[in-house]
Design a protein around this motif. Sequence first.
Motif, PDB file in Angstrom:
ATOM      1  N   GLY A   5       0.781  -1.030   0.133  1.00  0.00           N
ATOM      2  CA  GLY A   5       0.013   0.102  -0.048  1.00  0.00           C
ATOM      3  C   GLY A   5       0.885   1.380   0.218  1.00  0.00           C
ATOM      4  N   TRP A   6       2.104   0.998   0.708  1.00  0.00           N
ATOM      5  CA  TRP A   6       2.909   2.275   0.445  1.00  0.00           C
ATOM      6  C   TRP A   6       3.234   3.047  -0.808  1.00  0.00           C
ATOM      7  CZ3 TRP A   6       7.344   1.597  -2.097  1.00  0.00           C
ATOM      8  CH2 TRP A   6       7.861   0.085  -2.382  1.00  0.00           C
ATOM      9  N   LYS A   7       2.909   2.110  -1.961  1.00  0.00           N
ATOM     10  CA  LYS A   7       3.172   2.494  -3.256  1.00  0.00           C
ATOM     11  C   LYS A   7       2.448   3.558  -3.714  1.00  0.00           C
ATOM     12  CE  LYS A   7       5.558  -1.993  -4.683  1.00  0.00           C
ATOM     13  NZ  LYS A   7       5.328  -3.044  -5.579  1.00  0.00           N
ATOM     14  N   SER A  32       1.304  10.237  -8.842  1.00  0.00           N
ATOM     15  CA  SER A  32       1.178  11.622  -8.870  1.00  0.00           C
ATOM     16  C   SER A  32      -0.150  11.950  -9.014  1.00  0.00           C
ATOM     17  CB  SER A  32       2.113  12.056 -10.057  1.00  0.00           C
ATOM     18  OG  SER A  32       1.910  11.898 -11.508  1.00  0.00           O
ATOM     19  N   TYR A  33      -0.865  11.210 -10.214  1.00  0.00           N
ATOM     20  CA  TYR A  33      -2.392  11.739 -10.618  1.00  0.00           C
ATOM     21  C   TYR A  33      -3.016  11.209  -9.089  1.00  0.00           C
ATOM     22  CZ  TYR A  33      -7.056  10.700 -12.090  1.00  0.00           C
ATOM     23  OH  TYR A  33      -8.537  11.003 -12.363  1.00  0.00           O
ATOM     24  N   LEU A  34      -2.961  10.374  -8.399  1.00  0.00           N
ATOM     25  CA  LEU A  34      -3.720   9.854  -7.292  1.00  0.00           C
ATOM     26  C   LEU A  34      -3.564  11.083  -6.268  1.00  0.00           C
ATOM     27  CD1 LEU A  34      -5.715   8.190  -5.857  1.00  0.00           C
ATOM     28  CD2 LEU A  34      -3.585   6.808  -5.008  1.00  0.00           C
ATOM     29  N   MET A  35      -2.274  11.424  -5.868  1.00  0.00           N
ATOM     30  CA  MET A  35      -1.975  12.285  -5.161  1.00  0.00           C
ATOM     31  C   MET A  35      -2.734  13.723  -5.379  1.00  0.00           C
ATOM     32  SD  MET A  35      -0.444  10.845  -2.579  1.00  0.00           S
ATOM     33  CE  MET A  35      -1.401   9.546  -3.157  1.00  0.00           C
ATOM     34  N   GLN A  36      -2.451  14.028  -6.607  1.00  0.00           N
ATOM     35  CA  GLN A  36      -3.123  15.180  -6.981  1.00  0.00           C
ATOM     36  C   GLN A  36      -4.762  15.240  -6.715  1.00  0.00           C
ATOM     37  OE1 GLN A  36      -2.186  15.783 -11.001  1.00  0.00           O
ATOM     38  NE2 GLN A  36       0.222  16.199 -10.656  1.00  0.00           N
ATOM     39  N   GLN A  37      -5.186  13.952  -7.029  1.00  0.00           N
ATOM     40  CA  GLN A  37      -6.717  14.037  -6.825  1.00  0.00           C
ATOM     41  C   GLN A  37      -7.158  14.019  -5.554  1.00  0.00           C
ATOM     42  OE1 GLN A  37      -9.204  14.004  -9.059  1.00  0.00           O
ATOM     43  NE2 GLN A  37      -7.404  14.494 -10.558  1.00  0.00           N
ATOM     44  N   LEU A  38      -6.460  13.209  -4.568  1.00  0.00           N
ATOM     45  CA  LEU A  38      -6.600  13.069  -3.142  1.00  0.00           C
ATOM     46  C   LEU A  38      -6.223  14.551  -2.227  1.00  0.00           C
ATOM     47  CD1 LEU A  38      -4.696  10.046  -2.139  1.00  0.00           C
ATOM     48  CD2 LEU A  38      -7.265  10.314  -2.589  1.00  0.00           C
ATOM     49  N   ALA A  39      -5.752  15.517  -2.868  1.00  0.00           N
ATOM     50  CA  ALA A  39      -5.599  16.880  -2.561  1.00  0.00           C
ATOM     51  C   ALA A  39      -6.760  17.679  -2.739  1.00  0.00           C
ATOM     52  CB  ALA A  39      -4.511  17.528  -3.396  1.00  0.00           C
ATOM     53  N   LEU A  40      -7.692  17.036  -3.509  1.00  0.00           N
ATOM     54  CA  LEU A  40      -8.966  17.839  -4.066  1.00  0.00           C
ATOM     55  C   LEU A  40     -10.206  17.565  -3.027  1.00  0.00           C
ATOM     56  CD1 LEU A  40      -8.763  17.885  -7.786  1.00  0.00           C
ATOM     57  CD2 LEU A  40      -8.076  19.606  -6.250  1.00  0.00           C
TER      58      LEU A  40
END
Length: 589
Positions: free
Chosen positions: A127-129, A134-142
């Motif tokens: 799960g640490w992967k 980067s796409y997921l991290m950008q979406q999670l920031a929203l």
Amino acid sequence: MRRPFPDSNPLRFKLSTKMFLITFGLVESIILLLGFSYYRYSANTLQHAQTEYAKQMVQKSDQYLQLTLAHIRSFFLSVANDNRLRTGTESEIRHWLNDNLIYFMPNASNIHVIADESTIISTDAGGWKLAESSYLMQQLALVIHPGELYWIGPYFSPVSGYTFSVVMTAADGQGEPRQLMVDLNLQSLYTALIPNGSSQQQGSLLLLDAKNRPIFANPPYANYSVFSKSFRLNDIPESLFASNWKQYELMDDSRQLFLTRSRTNFVGWQVVWIMDLQTLLSPLRKLLDYTGLLIGLSLVLSLGIAMLISVLVSRPIRRIAATMVEVSDGNLDVSIPIKRTDELGLLARHFNLMIGRLRGLIDDLRRTEEERNKADFIALQAQIKPHFLFNTLNTISMVARQGALDKVDELISALTDQLQYSLDSSPAPATLREELRSLESYVELMGARYGDAFSIETDIDPAVLERLLPKFTLQPIVENAIFHGLVPSGRQGTLFIGAADQGEQWELMVEDDGIGMSEARLQLLLDSLGGTRQAERIGMLNVHRRLRLMFGEHYACRIDSSPGNGTRLIMTLPAVRKAGTIPIQEDGR
């Protein structure tokens, strides 16, 4: 003397010639007319049936999608308010996700709890992967509004592969935000959207998101690109889905497509069924190629009129012979449709009478087998003994006197579920999921009765949850483990239930760390299962016999036990799913 009246109309055509010409014209006209009419009627009927089926299938698929999405929403709302998510440690949350939550999400690949990029709790060891996307991290920031669902994707996850994620923000015990995320198994969801039997229908299912992008599909109308890690439509413009239509025909020089869709779910996903009408009607168009052949056959049929007398004798004989061949191949649902008063008719009537008697004997054998199966099932139901109900009701009474009304309600619900499952008179097989659900109620009642005498642990491979086995396979085994292994030990024990997929087979294991059995007692149990001695544990013997009856030689059982070390029972079963067939052995094994 008058001369004879001259023959002004000489005999130009004999009667046989006239009959030939008339017969030829009639046969030719009838064959051509019937062929053309059959083609038109079959084409219209087939196209109408397939299009109506496609409409119904899309509606049913969309209804299933709505239920699935509603289940996901309900799952998030219930889990987000759970104290374990707010106050639990990483170890407790990870155990909770793996042993409980993932079990209730059949279309989920993984469940994650994300505090920040360095703190990711997941049902997957890798799960640490997630932080690598980067796409997921950008979406999670929203994802900023607590309690609101966010839908991310489709995209390629380094943990779950090609997926669609659902995210909700919830606060932990210190008020810090935590994000609960579920990765959907799109292959499993796509397969579940196709009703049983639709694989034999013409067409392909296409799943689109609200922005008309393909989420999942099969060729030829969409393909998955390993370079972009996403699905792409083939020769179908995305702009086609921008307009508001339910049925649409797409025609060009090389194809004629019929599309029907539904998108009534709350996230706006679209379920589209696509049929190629040219491919659908291609088998019927081959009939037109046989028009010339039919003309030639009509000539042969006209000449065959002269052989009518011989046919009147040879045809019944050939029919009787063909029927006998079918019977010799095992087809007993045939008869000789000959209604004559001569020797051939007498032969046909006696042959039909013989086949009818043979079918009756086979039906009697089948009913006897069904009655034996039902008797085994009823015998198993008899294990719900009065003392079980008495002890359970006594336990509920004690809890009620203590004022724990919520606990009383839980126990009564568990008892009701147990009785409902027990008193169902249907001997049909059940899935492992249904057996586990019934077992939860039983274990809850036993836990309330014996307090801390035992705890239960499970490790179930999701791939085997829909495998079939006889009803009440687990409860008699678990009952033996509790009463003969865990309770007599006088200490808190552990009851473990596991299941693992082995491809064409799967294994089901029940293990306890109770008092175990001596070698002599274990041998006595094995001999009773083998039929060489009288059984002491009727429930276990009943389960063993019904598994042998259902799976035959494909079923195997192994029991390991020693004093003080508990007992382990492992059953090997064939991988039979709900839509499959049950391999019942002819010898009843």
